[in-house]
Design an enzyme around this catalytic site. Sequence first.
Site, PDB file in Angstrom:
ATOM      1  N   SER A  35      -2.971  -9.179  -1.220  1.00 53.22           N
ATOM      2  CA  SER A  35      -2.007  -8.281  -0.770  1.00 53.22           C
ATOM      3  C   SER A  35      -2.160  -6.951  -0.661  1.00 53.22           C
ATOM      4  O   SER A  35      -1.821  -6.177   0.255  1.00 53.22           O
ATOM      5  CB  SER A  35      -0.673  -8.637  -1.679  1.00 53.22           C
ATOM      6  OG  SER A  35      -0.972  -8.469  -3.154  1.00 53.22           O
ATOM      7  N   ASP A  36      -2.886  -6.181  -1.823  1.00 55.70           N
ATOM      8  CA  ASP A  36      -3.170  -5.090  -1.802  1.00 55.70           C
ATOM      9  C   ASP A  36      -4.174  -4.349  -0.860  1.00 55.70           C
ATOM     10  O   ASP A  36      -4.131  -3.388  -0.381  1.00 55.70           O
ATOM     11  CB  ASP A  36      -3.285  -4.226  -3.255  1.00 55.70           C
ATOM     12  CG  ASP A  36      -4.183  -5.190  -4.107  1.00 55.70           C
ATOM     13  OD1 ASP A  36      -4.733  -6.214  -3.603  1.00 55.70           O
ATOM     14  OD2 ASP A  36      -4.609  -4.681  -5.254  1.00 55.70           O
ATOM     15  N   CYS A  37      -5.093  -5.278  -0.677  1.00 55.92           N
ATOM     16  CA  CYS A  37      -6.206  -5.008   0.085  1.00 55.92           C
ATOM     17  C   CYS A  37      -5.639  -5.016   1.572  1.00 55.92           C
ATOM     18  O   CYS A  37      -5.984  -4.240   2.487  1.00 55.92           O
ATOM     19  CB  CYS A  37      -7.572  -6.171  -0.040  1.00 55.92           C
ATOM     20  SG  CYS A  37      -8.154  -5.955  -1.503  1.00 55.92           S
TER      21      CYS A  37
END
Length: 332
Positions: A82-84
């Site tokens: 998700s953060d990538c």
Amino acid sequence: MIPDKMGYLHNGSQLWNVAFSVQAILATDLVEEYGSMLKKAHNFIKNTRVKENSGNNLNFQYRHISKGGWPFSTPDNNWIVSDCTAEGLKASLLLSTLPSGMVDEKIKPDRLSEAVNLILSLQNKNGGFASYELTRSYAWLEMFNPAELFRNIMIDYHSAAIQGLKLFQKVYPNYKKEEIEACNDKAMNFIQSIQLPDGSWYGSWGVCLVYGTWFGIKGLVAADKTYNNCDSIRRACDFLLSEQLGSGGWGESYLSSQKQLVFSEELVYTNLEGNKPHLVTTAWAMLALIEGGQAERDPMPLHRAAKVLMNSQLENGDFPQQEIIGVFNKNA
């Protein structure tokens, strides 16, 4: 396995590194000077984006959608995070503001919207974002964790998502406007709910309380909160200022990830041995305080920290290697 040898393949962090490098260069006045680098980085980001879901029957295979996301490393990994995905989306949006001749063909809006759809789908009921897939169980499952090395690996929680969605809204304000705003409101409330009593946040991937506090402040600022209207940001800035060393820098030890108050989940901020500053920790704290508006209130702490960084730079422009600054699952 390697023939006649024992070995293993470790996942890298190529996409993660490239996305942050792009954002760093674009934050300077050196875009034209680094144009060729930005073009190569943009092509890597485009080629690393996951084009299709992993399988034809996701429900049967207990898999989450992955189309439109980005992995931690390379296309061969193909396992979105998700953060990538949020950092890949941010870098792509920022690169899209440059002239076409500088970055080649830009990622089409419908492809970027796939990343937005993925981020929205990864929000848990509590407002946080899962790393790889939605949380399907409960915190008490951690009692069955068989690993002696890793803590808190049985369930998954995530600020970058808010930043990515808000930047997307600035460029494409009409796409799923209400859904994105509702998502950001839930995420903002989640970030505030997990703030520690001392004003910090725990960072899962970096050392540790300074790293988490940087992302906590960035998430709240992305959700239109400021030092003046948000108690969480004020407490976070107070925490950072309280841990600034006499030298002007910050130097947090990885031991902050392990030391806890007795009968409490509250972590104990721990300095490096000898109270020496760490350049990366100092940079993180400076970025957090700048986001929190410290320069407008009292720039002196930032000036002192900047001197630590400038005085530590080597002749070739690099900075000296120091203690470990990454942390993984509390211990690694």
